[in-house]
Design a protein around this motif. Sequence first.
Motif, short mmCIF file in Angstrom:
data_model
loop_
_atom_site.label_atom_id
_atom_site.label_comp_id
_atom_site.label_asym_id
_atom_site.label_seq_id
_atom_site.Cartn_x
_atom_site.Cartn_y
_atom_site.Cartn_z
N ARG A 50 -10.80 1.54 -44.29
CA ARG A 50 -9.84 2.16 -43.37
C ARG A 50 -8.43 1.61 -43.63
NH1 ARG A 50 -14.17 1.51 -39.66
NH2 ARG A 50 -13.26 -0.46 -38.94
N THR A 104 -7.00 3.12 -46.73
CA THR A 104 -6.54 4.48 -46.52
C THR A 104 -5.18 4.50 -45.83
OG1 THR A 104 -8.82 5.28 -46.36
CG2 THR A 104 -7.10 6.69 -45.43
N MET A 105 -5.03 3.65 -44.82
CA MET A 105 -3.75 3.56 -44.12
C MET A 105 -2.64 3.08 -45.06
SD MET A 105 -5.11 1.92 -40.52
CE MET A 105 -3.44 1.75 -39.87
N ASP A 117 -2.55 3.54 -48.32
CA ASP A 117 -2.23 4.64 -49.24
C ASP A 117 -1.34 5.70 -48.57
OD1 ASP A 117 -3.76 3.38 -51.15
OD2 ASP A 117 -5.57 4.59 -50.75
N GLU A 118 -1.51 5.84 -47.25
CA GLU A 118 -0.70 6.82 -46.52
C GLU A 118 0.67 6.26 -46.15
OE1 GLU A 118 -3.15 7.71 -43.22
OE2 GLU A 118 -4.48 9.09 -44.31
N GLY A 119 0.86 4.96 -46.41
CA GLY A 119 2.15 4.35 -46.15
C GLY A 119 2.32 3.80 -44.74
N SER A 120 1.23 3.77 -43.97
CA SER A 120 1.33 3.29 -42.60
C SER A 120 0.85 1.85 -42.43
CB SER A 120 0.52 4.21 -41.66
OG SER A 120 -0.83 4.26 -42.07
#
Length: 255
Positions: free
Chosen positions: A97, A100-101, A103-106
């Motif tokens: 998780r 993934t965050m 990779d999304e830049g968050s």
Amino acid sequence: MRLTIRVLVAAVMLISTQAVSAQSLHGTIDWARRVALGVGVAGQVRAVNVAPGDAVQIGQVLVELDPISHEIALLKARNSQDLYTAELQEQRADFEREQTMFDEGSLSTVRLKLEQLKLARVESAYTLAVLDRELAEYRLGMTRLTAPFDAWVIASGFVNGQFVNPKADHPVTVDLAERGVYAAHVLVDGETAGGLSPDDEASVLVAGQRFVGINTTAGLEPVEVMQEGVQYLVKVFFQSPRLIRPGTPCTVEFP
């Protein structure tokens, strides 16, 4: 005339060579292999399943120690491994998780690195738990002393209820001799020993019965010094389904 002399000399040399190469030596029979087996862990003897003179098969249980403490240790190790298995699965899911965050830049790089460190720690703890479980299984298995090959039981120092410790100055053992294979021992001079090879087709005569040798070994160091010179121990191994007691006289014939 010269041709006749050469023929006679060659014939004499051939006869002499055959006389030297064909030898019959007197010796005695011994076990082909003898070992003293002891338990690998300390504990109280629960059962002694053999006695001197017994014939045992490979894998047969000879002695059993009380396994309770080792069974408890194994249960603890398995429980610890189960806990770390669940924790590892949870930590891997958390990391996926976080990845993934990221990779999304968050998610920051620092936060991702912290999650990687947590995962590495849990993976290390899980690996140690697996090793502890394997060690506990190994120690439990060591409470059962088994025969490494088909053998005769020569002697046993184990007694029911006795506490044994493999680290003692004189640990308790069961002595086994391999069953079905024997060694004929003879003494030879250095020249004869040097001319022997493992593939020599020697034979062994015991009480009128002939056995075909399966392997021949010659010692590298002398075992006895006599007036006629040093002597080397030669062993001729052969198979026999019946018991031949060590010390039985025999005759070894070399080709």
